[in-house]
Scaffold this motif. Structure first.
Motif, PDB file in Angstrom:
ATOM      1  N   SER A 123      32.128  51.813  -1.041  1.00 24.78           N
ATOM      2  CA  SER A 123      33.017  52.952  -1.245  1.00 24.78           C
ATOM      3  C   SER A 123      33.529  52.963  -2.677  1.00 24.78           C
ATOM      4  N   LEU A 124      33.638  54.182  -3.239  1.00 22.11           N
ATOM      5  CA  LEU A 124      34.050  54.351  -4.624  1.00 22.11           C
ATOM      6  C   LEU A 124      35.201  55.346  -4.717  1.00 22.11           C
ATOM      7  N   LYS A 125      36.253  54.951  -5.411  1.00 21.10           N
ATOM      8  CA  LYS A 125      37.276  55.906  -5.822  1.00 21.10           C
ATOM      9  C   LYS A 125      36.857  56.395  -7.199  1.00 21.10           C
ATOM     10  N   PHE A 154      33.454  47.146  -1.084  1.00 21.59           N
ATOM     11  CA  PHE A 154      32.648  47.178   0.125  1.00 21.59           C
ATOM     12  C   PHE A 154      33.483  46.649   1.281  1.00 21.59           C
ATOM     13  N   SER A 155      33.023  46.910   2.498  1.00 19.55           N
ATOM     14  CA  SER A 155      33.769  46.477   3.685  1.00 19.55           C
ATOM     15  C   SER A 155      33.766  44.957   3.786  1.00 19.55           C
ATOM     16  N   ARG A 156      34.964  44.370   3.867  1.00 22.07           N
ATOM     17  CA  ARG A 156      35.106  42.922   3.918  1.00 22.07           C
ATOM     18  C   ARG A 156      35.600  42.395   5.264  1.00 22.07           C
ATOM     19  N   CYS A 213      32.537  42.316   9.899  1.00 22.66           N
ATOM     20  CA  CYS A 213      32.181  43.702   9.595  1.00 22.66           C
ATOM     21  C   CYS A 213      31.770  43.866   8.137  1.00 22.66           C
ATOM     22  N   TYR A 214      31.117  42.872   7.587  1.00 27.29           N
ATOM     23  CA  TYR A 214      30.676  42.974   6.191  1.00 27.29           C
ATOM     24  C   TYR A 214      29.609  44.057   6.047  1.00 27.29           C
ATOM     25  N   LYS A 250      19.099  52.125   1.924  1.00 27.24           N
ATOM     26  CA  LYS A 250      18.381  51.669   3.117  1.00 27.24           C
ATOM     27  C   LYS A 250      18.097  50.170   3.062  1.00 27.24           C
ATOM     28  N   ASN A 251      18.323  49.559   1.908  1.00 30.25           N
ATOM     29  CA  ASN A 251      18.122  48.121   1.758  1.00 30.25           C
ATOM     30  C   ASN A 251      19.422  47.378   2.059  1.00 30.25           C
ATOM     31  N   GLU A 252      19.316  46.060   2.222  1.00 35.39           N
ATOM     32  CA  GLU A 252      20.487  45.231   2.455  1.00 35.39           C
ATOM     33  C   GLU A 252      20.685  44.275   1.276  1.00 35.39           C
ATOM     34  N   TYR A 253      21.926  44.194   0.795  1.00 38.60           N
ATOM     35  CA  TYR A 253      22.240  43.377  -0.374  1.00 38.60           C
ATOM     36  C   TYR A 253      23.552  42.611  -0.169  1.00 38.60           C
ATOM     37  N   ASN A 254      23.717  41.590  -1.007  1.00 36.12           N
ATOM     38  CA  ASN A 254      25.014  40.974  -1.213  1.00 36.12           C
ATOM     39  C   ASN A 254      25.786  41.931  -2.106  1.00 36.12           C
ATOM     40  N   MET A 255      26.826  42.555  -1.571  1.00 31.90           N
ATOM     41  CA  MET A 255      27.537  43.601  -2.302  1.00 31.90           C
ATOM     42  C   MET A 255      28.543  43.067  -3.320  1.00 31.90           C
TER      43      MET A 255
END
Length: 258
Positions: A125-127, A202-204, A118-119, A179-184
């Motif tokens: 997400s930001l706190k 980010f979701s790991r 689920c990457y 809208k783009n895809e990246y290595n977060m």
């Protein structure tokens, strides 16, 4: 005379000859595991439209899993997802798909196994410090936010929409999307340097367990394993069944089931 023959023979043992008669070194070291260039004859494999359509997400997730699990990975700090690496993994999957065996039919036709990853490639997400003007603008989907450092990151990676948490600002989390895809991984690091961001992540991974595909790429072959999970999988599957294949020289072979 014999000494000269031995000396010349040693030179040609250590060095080869290229097509133009020049001496070239022939004892280059083997590539390390997961180093780019390990293709196992993958250039011999033509991708089927079915594999491209149904397994590209799996290939991206498997590639990103390699990155996340290895901080010394070549692409760990590169925000750009290497499409050539994704294509190589697709070809590894294709090599198994090309087989004419019961095990191949089991993983593709009977169980239709995909990866359980689920990457996130397009959100983070930001706190945040909700009292800052740039964060107030961001939470209201106002771009630019008037925060120079924040806007530089948002603009670089084309973040253009925001979703705040259910009880925001009491629960001071929001998620931004591109809208783009990246290595977060490196993007997360950039956000964590901002004074307006308390935590960036980010979701790991996924909650629970299920069917999965895993991949290990070595210097001369790749091992790809398909598995099914069953028995209370929302809490973590109690049982698993695995089918392991090895790909080398552009051909897949079944290794074992367990």
């Amino acid at each position: 005379m014999n000494k000269w023959i031995v000396f010349i023979s040693l030179i040609f043992f250590m060095f080869g000859c290229d097509g133009e008669g020049h001496l070239t070194k022939s004892n280059e070291p083997e590539r390390a595991d997961n180093e780019k260039g390990n293709d196992y004859g993958l250039d011999k494999i033509t991708l089927d439209p079915y594999i491209i359509e149904h397994y590209t997400r799996d290939a991206k997730q498997l590639y990103f899993h390699e990155i996340v699990q290895n901080s010394s990975h070549t692409d760990y700090d590169n925000p750009v997802l290497d499409e050539d690496e994704v294509t190589d993994i697709l070809r590894i999957i294709q090599a198994v798909y090309n087989m004419d065996t019961h095990e191949r039919d089991t993983v593709f036709d009977v169980y239709e196994i995909h990866g359980y990853y689920c990457y996130s490639f397009n959100s983070i997400s930001l706190k945040v410090n909700t009292g800052l003007p740039e964060i107030q603008n961001l939470s209201n989907n106002i771009f630019p936010t008037r925060g120079t450092s924040l806007d530089n990151i948002l603009n670089t990676y084309k973040f253009d929409s925001v979703q705040v948490s259910y009880s925001y600002p009491d629960f001071p989390w929001l998620t931004i999307f591109t809208k783009n895809e990246y290595n977060m991984v490196p993007i997360e690091k950039e956000f964590n340097k901002l004074s307006s961001v308390l935590i960036a992540e980010f979701s790991r991974g996924c909650i629970g367990d299920g069917n999965n595909i895993t991949l290990e790429r070595g210097s001369d072959s790749a091992v790809i394993t398909f598995s099914i999970g069953y028995g209370d999988c929302p809490a973590g599957c109690i049982y698993h069944r695995y089918w392991e294949f090895r790909v080398s020289n552009g051909i897949a072979e079944f290794v074992k089931a367990y």
